[in-house]
Design an enzyme around this catalytic site. Structure first.
Site, PDB file in Angstrom:
ATOM      1  N   GLU A 182      -5.785  -3.085  -3.879  1.00  0.00           N
ATOM      2  CA  GLU A 182      -4.989  -3.732  -4.298  1.00  0.00           C
ATOM      3  C   GLU A 182      -5.917  -5.034  -4.827  1.00  0.00           C
ATOM      4  O   GLU A 182      -5.993  -6.030  -4.861  1.00  0.00           O
ATOM      5  CB  GLU A 182      -3.914  -4.553  -3.120  1.00  0.00           C
ATOM      6  CG  GLU A 182      -2.877  -3.808  -2.622  1.00  0.00           C
ATOM      7  CD  GLU A 182      -2.035  -4.585  -2.009  1.00  0.00           C
ATOM      8  OE1 GLU A 182      -2.452  -5.629  -1.587  1.00  0.00           O
ATOM      9  OE2 GLU A 182      -1.026  -4.232  -1.881  1.00  0.00           O
ATOM     10  N   GLU A 334       1.663   2.580   0.160  1.00  0.00           N
ATOM     11  CA  GLU A 334       1.887   1.827   1.204  1.00  0.00           C
ATOM     12  C   GLU A 334       3.422   1.321   1.203  1.00  0.00           C
ATOM     13  O   GLU A 334       3.842   1.109   0.090  1.00  0.00           O
ATOM     14  CB  GLU A 334       1.114   0.521   1.341  1.00  0.00           C
ATOM     15  CG  GLU A 334      -0.342   0.639   1.440  1.00  0.00           C
ATOM     16  CD  GLU A 334      -1.120  -0.661   1.693  1.00  0.00           C
ATOM     17  OE1 GLU A 334      -0.385  -1.758   1.354  1.00  0.00           O
ATOM     18  OE2 GLU A 334      -2.240  -0.572   1.152  1.00  0.00           O
TER      19      GLU A 334
HETATM   20  C1  GAL Z   1      -0.981  -4.647   1.403  1.00  0.00           C
HETATM   21  C2  GAL Z   1      -2.371  -4.126   1.687  1.00  0.00           C
HETATM   22  C3  GAL Z   1      -2.804  -3.709   3.233  1.00  0.00           C
HETATM   23  C4  GAL Z   1      -1.871  -4.797   4.119  1.00  0.00           C
HETATM   24  C5  GAL Z   1      -0.503  -4.832   3.549  1.00  0.00           C
HETATM   25  C6  GAL Z   1       0.613  -5.421   4.633  1.00  0.00           C
HETATM   26  O1  GAL Z   1      -1.154  -5.661   0.535  1.00  0.00           O
HETATM   27  O2  GAL Z   1      -3.157  -3.355   1.020  1.00  0.00           O
HETATM   28  O3  GAL Z   1      -4.032  -3.650   3.742  1.00  0.00           O
HETATM   29  O4  GAL Z   1      -2.338  -5.828   4.240  1.00  0.00           O
HETATM   30  O5  GAL Z   1      -0.420  -5.306   2.555  1.00  0.00           O
HETATM   31  O6  GAL Z   1       1.684  -5.432   4.083  1.00  0.00           O
END
Ligand code: GAL
Length: 683
Positions: A182, A334
């Site tokens: 990110e 994710e």
């Molecule tokens: C994303 C990030 C992850 C974790 C996640 C939590 O932005 O890539 O490492 O922090 O959010 O929602």
């Protein structure tokens, strides 16, 4: 942790020229997502085993296999473990994990750990730490505390990437590279000031050209020496908007350059493994159209709020955008199996919602369904953020639902992966327009660009009309309908493209405040480009009339929100008029043949009706007729996904005879869906 005093210089690696972001598209024959999926939907998530004793790794693998996990992302936050002091390489633990994954048939998306440098780096090399616009240092102790412009950071990042790639580039567990995480940082520090100047020299060549583009005659800002130019730091009053706009462009380019440097290293060692980095959904800091062209696989993180009544549409929007950037299948890198922990109040997902939203992503082109993270952490800032295995362990509902989903994804993988269904409608969205339109000194701060884009997407989503996204300079000729929620800034090329699209037989609908500025954020004569005024039949745009948050503009048949405009139109183009108030009798909606201009944001129902009517006129059909409002239907290849976003069971008419790949049942004419139920129909 103690360590000997450092050798500050890792493997020498020349800093790439920060003036010139790499714009190479993937070399011909580059691997893609299909090389990683091989007919299966990738299922798994970020795995952070360094947080756990080794005994837990074996339990993890057992549970992963039970849940159908076939992919884990390793190493995202492992830099301090891999390089505990400068130049050290602690690979033993990762060797064991890579082997463990391979032995158990689980592929590894291996991350370069460069998003979170170890504390020693900040201590020894304060130049690696970014500064905010007030000059404050962003210290270690959180994450993402790196300056994209720091030559020292880049050297260390390249060195660890080189060694990781040399060691694991041919490891049989490796399926994909994940660069950083990110990318989202800014830097207003001194080294960034130097790279900003170099970037500006590349863009403008001469100070005269820069002064002209930035309009520095205003407020005595004329630059006589490149050294006078700074990133837009804290200032007494409003900053130069074009300077701010260029700083956004530059930041996106600098981060892209960091990505490209690491990408090129891993490609050298493993030309067979595709490379990605995960986008945040509609993130302001990255021009994702430009970035997507630099990746082998486009991936994104999606976290709609389970309590948001429009959560499903928010997810759909990001999925449509990501699929369009990927021009085909993409990776959901994710999502959360349960609650996140970064909203004010963080709600879990009710039973079935994780499955529903995961399958929604698959319907819209995802060939990978992954999570942050595998096992919920017991310590650290995210210990209340869910994992696929929650604090409740394998008996918990979260893991049990994950397991069910894993089995279902395995069932549909062969029929789903690789397929793609382009839409008849494109929504235009573009970062420069967003950046420029969000500046200080605008007429209203009651709305932002994503909100307007989302309102238009929502109108089409609720009408069950499938949408792609496109860049305004893309070839639009394949679309029956193109909608522009709002593009405040449009280049000449984009304007010509829109005009040519309509001349070529396309139907265009534009929202308010579009085509106002050129690419230097200079207002076009007349307040809107002449070519567009001709296209929409606007004779004179007298004034913009922004609306207060609680104010609406009465129109014939609906109410407008956010904005209205005082337009004198050409003959016969006024389609809907304002009623009452200062704009009484003036056109709110204009139509000149196939070009529509909507000078306000109609309330949701009205916008939906307007767009449904225009779409029908352009020959665009809903995905399925007669769908209940809470049910979504999505075509992917030859399959029809039907998703019930409602909390009640429904019956849906699906003409013909089908087989539901999830249940294995035959479905004839009528489909029963439980709350949050999904069917994947093959005919
Ligand atoms: C994303 C990030 C992850 C974790 C996640 C939590 O932005 O890539 O490492 O922090 O959010 O929602």
């Amino acid at each position: 942790m103690s360590h000997p005093n450092p050798t500050p210089n890792p493997t020498p690696n020349p800093t790439p020229n920060p003036n010139r972001p790499s714009t190479s598209t993937p070399p011909p024959g580059s691997p893609g997502l299909a090389d990683a999926t091989r007919g299966r939907i990738l299922f798994g998530g970020d795995y952070n085993p360094e947080q756990w004793p080794e005994e837990t790794w074996h339990e993890d693998v057992r549970l992963m296999k039970e849940a159908g996990v076939n992919s884990v992302t390793l190493g995202v936050f492992s830099w301090a473990k891999l390089e505990p002091y400068p130049g050290a390489r602690e690979f033993g633990w990762l060797d064991r994990l890579m082997d463990l994954m391979y032995e158990n048939g689980i592929g590894v998306v291996l991350a370069t750990p460069t998003t979170s440098p170890p504390p020693w780096m900040g201590r020894l090399h304060p130049d690696t730490l970014p500064r905010d616009e007030d000059g404050r240092t962003e210290w270690w102790g959180g994450r993402q505390h790196f300056s994209h412009s720091s030559a020292t950071y880049r050297r260390y990042a390249a060195a660890i990437t080189e060694d990781l790639a040399a060691r694991y580039g041919r490891h049989p567990a490796l399926t994909m590279w994940h660069i950083n995480n990110e990318y989202c940082t800014y830097d207003w520090g001194d080294e960034a000031a130097a790279t900003f100047r170099r970037w500006l020299r590349d863009r403008y060549g001469t100070l005269d050209a820069l002064n002209t583009a930035w309009g520095t005659a205003f407020w005595s800002q004329g630059y006589g020496n490149w050294e006078e130019i700074l990133p837009p730091r804290h200032a007494h009053y409003m900053k130069n908007p074009t300077q701010v706009l260029d700083f956004k462009r530059y930041t996106s380019d600098m981060l892209l350059e960091c990505f490209a440097a690491e990408r090129d290293i891993v490609r050298r060692h493993s030309p067979h493994a595709p490379v990605t980095t995960n986008f945040m959904p509609i993130w302001v800091g990255q021009d994702a159209w430009k970035w997507a062209g630099e990746e082998d696989v486009v991936s994104v993180d999606i976290y709609p709020d389970p309590r948001d009544p429009f959560g499903a549409q928010q997810g759909a929007l990001i999925q449509d955008l990501t699929r369009s950037q990927a021009r085909g299948p993409w990776m959901l890198m994710e999502q959360a199996a349960g609650p996140v922990n970064w909203r004010g109040v963080n709600h879990p997902k009710p039973r079935g919602l994780n499955r529903l939203w995961s399958l929604q992503a698959v319907a819209r082109g995802a060939d990978a369904v992954c999570y942050f993270q595998w096992r919920q952490s017991r310590q650290g800032a995210e210990k209340f953020h869910s994992g696929m295995v929650s604090h409740a362990g394998p008996r918990g509902r979260t893991y049990q639902e994950v397991k069910r989903l894993g089995a279902e994804l395995a069932r549909i993988g062969v029929e789903v992966t690789g397929s793609h269904s382009p839409s008849d409608v494109a929504i235009l969205h573009e970062w420069n327009a967003w950046w420029a339109g969000a500046q200080d000194g605008r007429l209203s701060s009651e709305f932002d660009h994503p909100q307007v884009v989302s309102a238009w997407h929502r109108a089409l989503w609720e009408a069950h009309i499938a949408t792609d996204f496109a860049h305004p300079e893309h070839d639009l000729s394949a679309y029956r309908l193109v909608v522009v929620p709002q593009l405040y800034l449009l280049t000449d090329a984009a304007i010509d493209n829109l005009v040519a699209y309509v001349r070529g037989g396309g139907t265009l609908v534009s929202g308010f405040l579009t085509g106002v500025a050129d690419e230097d954020d200079r207002v076009r004569p007349g307040g809107m480009d002449q070519r567009l005024r001709d296209l929409f039949g606007i004779h004179t745009l007298h004034e913009w009339w922004p609306l207060d948050a609680d104010e609406t503009a009465e129109c014939d048949g609906f109410r407008g929100t956010l904005w209205s405009e005082e337009i004198e139109s050409g003959d016969g183009v006024a389609e809907v008029l304002y009623k009452g108030g200062e704009l009484d009798g003036l056109p709110a909606v204009l139509r000149k043949e196939r070009a529509w201009y909507v000078s306000t944001l109609p309330e949701p129902t009205a916008l939906r009706e307007l767009l449904t009517g225009v779409a029908a006129g352009a020959g665009v059909r809903p995905v399925l007729d007669g769908l209940p409002p809470q049910v979504e239907a999505v075509r992917r290849g030859d399959l029809l996904f039907v998703l019930n976003h409602g909390r009640e069971a429904v019956t849906v008419e699906v003409p013909g005879t089908h087989r539901d790949l999830l249940s294995g049942q035959q479905v004839t004419e009528c489909l029963e869906l439980e709350r949050y139920g999904v069917a994947v129909l093959s005919s």
